[in-house]
Scaffold this active site. Structure first.
Site, PDB file in Angstrom:
ATOM      1  N   LYS A 151     -12.879   3.599  -2.850  1.00 45.90           N
ATOM      2  CA  LYS A 151     -13.910   4.031  -1.895  1.00 45.90           C
ATOM      3  C   LYS A 151     -14.901   4.982  -2.565  1.00 45.90           C
ATOM      4  CE  LYS A 151     -11.139   3.707   2.354  1.00 45.90           C
ATOM      5  NZ  LYS A 151     -10.506   4.495   3.435  1.00 45.90           N
ATOM      6  N   HIS A 201       5.137 -27.700   2.636  1.00 44.40           N
ATOM      7  CA  HIS A 201       4.021 -28.426   2.033  1.00 44.40           C
ATOM      8  C   HIS A 201       3.127 -27.506   1.203  1.00 44.40           C
ATOM      9  CE1 HIS A 201       5.183 -31.824   4.519  1.00 44.40           C
ATOM     10  NE2 HIS A 201       5.300 -30.963   5.518  1.00 44.40           N
ATOM     11  N   GLU A 255       0.831  -1.205   0.000  1.00 45.88           N
ATOM     12  CA  GLU A 255       0.000   0.000   0.000  1.00 45.88           C
ATOM     13  C   GLU A 255       0.867   1.257   0.000  1.00 45.88           C
ATOM     14  OE1 GLU A 255      -4.012  -0.147   1.933  1.00 45.88           O
ATOM     15  OE2 GLU A 255      -3.161   1.472   3.145  1.00 45.88           O
TER      16      GLU A 255
END
Length: 497
Positions: free
Chosen positions: A485, A381, A350
């Protein structure tokens, strides 16, 4: 798009000399030893207090480090570090400082913004954190029904969620077992309902953190929490707000409000009142230790020469990998607790996920890398196969605890680092060939105490800031987030009309 005649950083002398070194490294890419022929007297590890930084598995040598430091000097990195810590308005798009370092300054110096000393407000807020956390831990903070608090729920998203989560998870040996700690960040109803099913509202404290106090996800969950109580009079002892806009919290009915300020970015709010849940969990004295660890890194980065400066070296070697070796995937593998990778993902991507420089121009070089990773033992794994034989090149930060040196978890980490850096060549089994040569840092933490965690977080904060200086971008705004937003608000208004 603003265009001017200022030089791109790719035109700097040190940048071009580094490019020539990178070409030489690529010609000798079959062996790490070919990269470091001038390794006499070449130190590849540094230490400060609780953190040792080993970069011996990076594809750098003394010449490359010297050129990277020349690059730092060409872009006036020391001046920019001083400006950050001294409160200059380095967040140019929003015309304000980025003074998260002031939040953990435990000294007596004044820090001025527009003629006002902000440290009195910082110290006053710390005192409020102390009083509230002590009252709750001593069972003196009572709910509406007269019962002491047993559960603390943090409602927030982004920096108002990830920082506190890291602390509660990583500091499990320090937190009080007399309380239960919960987090709500998602607007998925299941996330809210899962937490509510575990608590008694009469003994629960909700901490609602939002810098703007307009964050849709946070306010939605806060209102749902309000609905657990009969009337507004009964919520007084059950809600605390942390915001830069106290009037909005008061309007909502929350009377106890702790401030954060517009000069603290959400993702840099680790040492602010946003982390109140941690002060309650570990106690105020240990919370101050967390601040002290971060502050000591601030001092280290400002006053240590670049050759011995751990955040600066991490930043510069990251630039080398990203911009000159063209490795844009940054793995973080660690052997202690969860949530650190998501925290650094937000902090890094960000901040430095930008393609417009501070002069308003499109950059002509790579900026912030893709950050990913997870618990080291789980990597065996999941993605370890890709690291060994995949076609995507990665660099890695491997983080271990010195206190685990006698445990299998550290020996497994050392084995992974050995395989990834040295490779495996077997004539008998061509399918087992592993090229190696993955560049990596090894961070060895003395322990997982509040002090060490504070230092580790500050180390990454500074590394990210210093890389932004090299890339000539602003790490303290987030126009991509803000545009999303705005688009959501427009869609909502359109659907309601």
């Amino acid at each position: 798009m603003i265009r001017n005649s200022m030089k791109s950083h790719t035109e700097l002398l040190s940048w071009n000399l580094l490019q020539k070194e990178a070409d030489r490294v690529r010609l000798n890419s079959d062996s790490l030893t070919c990269v470091v022929p001038d390794s006499n007297n070449y130190e590849s590890s540094k230490q400060i207090n609780c953190i040792e930084y080993d970069y011996s598995r990076q594809r750098v040598n003394r010449t490359i480090i010297d050129l990277l430091i020349d690059l730092a000097n060409e872009v006036k990195l020391q001046e920019k570090i001083d400006n950050l810590i001294n409160g200059k308005k380095i967040n140019i798009s929003e015309n304000r400082p980025a003074l998260h370092t002031a939040l953990r300054d435990l000294g007596n110096k004044s820090i001025m913004i527009d003629g006002l000393d902000i440290m009195s407000a910082v110290i006053n807020t710390r005192e409020k954190i102390k009083v509230i956390s002590n009252q709750i831990r001593e069972k003196k903070w009572l709910g509406h029904s007269g019962l002491p608090i047993t559960d603390i729920v943090n409602i927030g998203i982004g920096g108002s969620d990830l920082g506190p989560r890291v602390c509660i998870n990583a500091l499990s040996n320090y937190i009080s077992k007399e309380f239960n700690y919960h987090f709500i960040s998602d607007v998925d109803p299941a996330s809210f309902n899962d937490v509510i099913a575990k608590i008694n509202p009469q003994t629960t404290l909700f901490i609602v953190s939002s810098k703007s106090f307009t964050t849709k996800e946070t306010l939605l969950n806060a209102r749902k929490a309000f609905a657990l109580y009969e009337d507004t009079a009964s919520i007084d002892q059950h809600f605390i707000a942390v915001t830069a806009h106290p009037e909005r919290a008061y309007q909502m009915g929350i009377k106890t409000v702790l401030p954060i300020w517009d000069w603290v970015g959400g993702r840099f709010s680790f040492c602010s009142a946003v982390n109140l849940i941690t002060a309650i969990a570990i106690g105020y004295e240990q919370f101050v230790e967390l601040l002290a660890g971060a502050h000591d890194i601030d001092t280290h980065v400002q006053f240590t020469d670049f050759k011995n400066n751990i955040p600066v070296l991490m930043a510069l070697i990251g630039i080398w990998n990203n911009n000159f070796l063209n490795i844009h995937y940054d793995l973080i593998g660690y052997n202690f607790k969860e949530y650190f990778v998501p925290y650094v993902q937000q902090l890094d991507m960000e901040s430095n996920g930008k393609s417009i420089d501070v002069n308003g121009r499109m950059v002509d070089y790579a900026t912030g890398p893709i950050v990913w990773g997870g618990l080291g033992n789980q990597a065996q794994h999941s993605y370890f196969q890709l690291l060994c034989q995949g076609t995507h090149r990665c660099v890695g930060d491997f983080i271990t605890l010195k206190t685990n040196d006698e445990h299998e978890i550290n020996s497994m980490c050392h084995y992974k680092m050995k395989v990834l850096s040295e490779g495996i060549q077997t004539i008998e089994n061509p399918y087992g060939y592993i090229p190696g040569n993955m560049p990596m840092n090894h961070l060895i933490l003395s322990d997982c105490s509040p002090y060490t965690l504070g230092a580790l977080v500050a180390l990454y904060e500074h590394k990210i800031f210093e890389q932004s200086v090299i890339w000539n971008i602003n790490p303290f705004d987030q126009p991509g987030i803000e545009s999303a937003k705005s688009a959501h608000r427009e869609i909502t208004l359109s659907s309601e009309s």
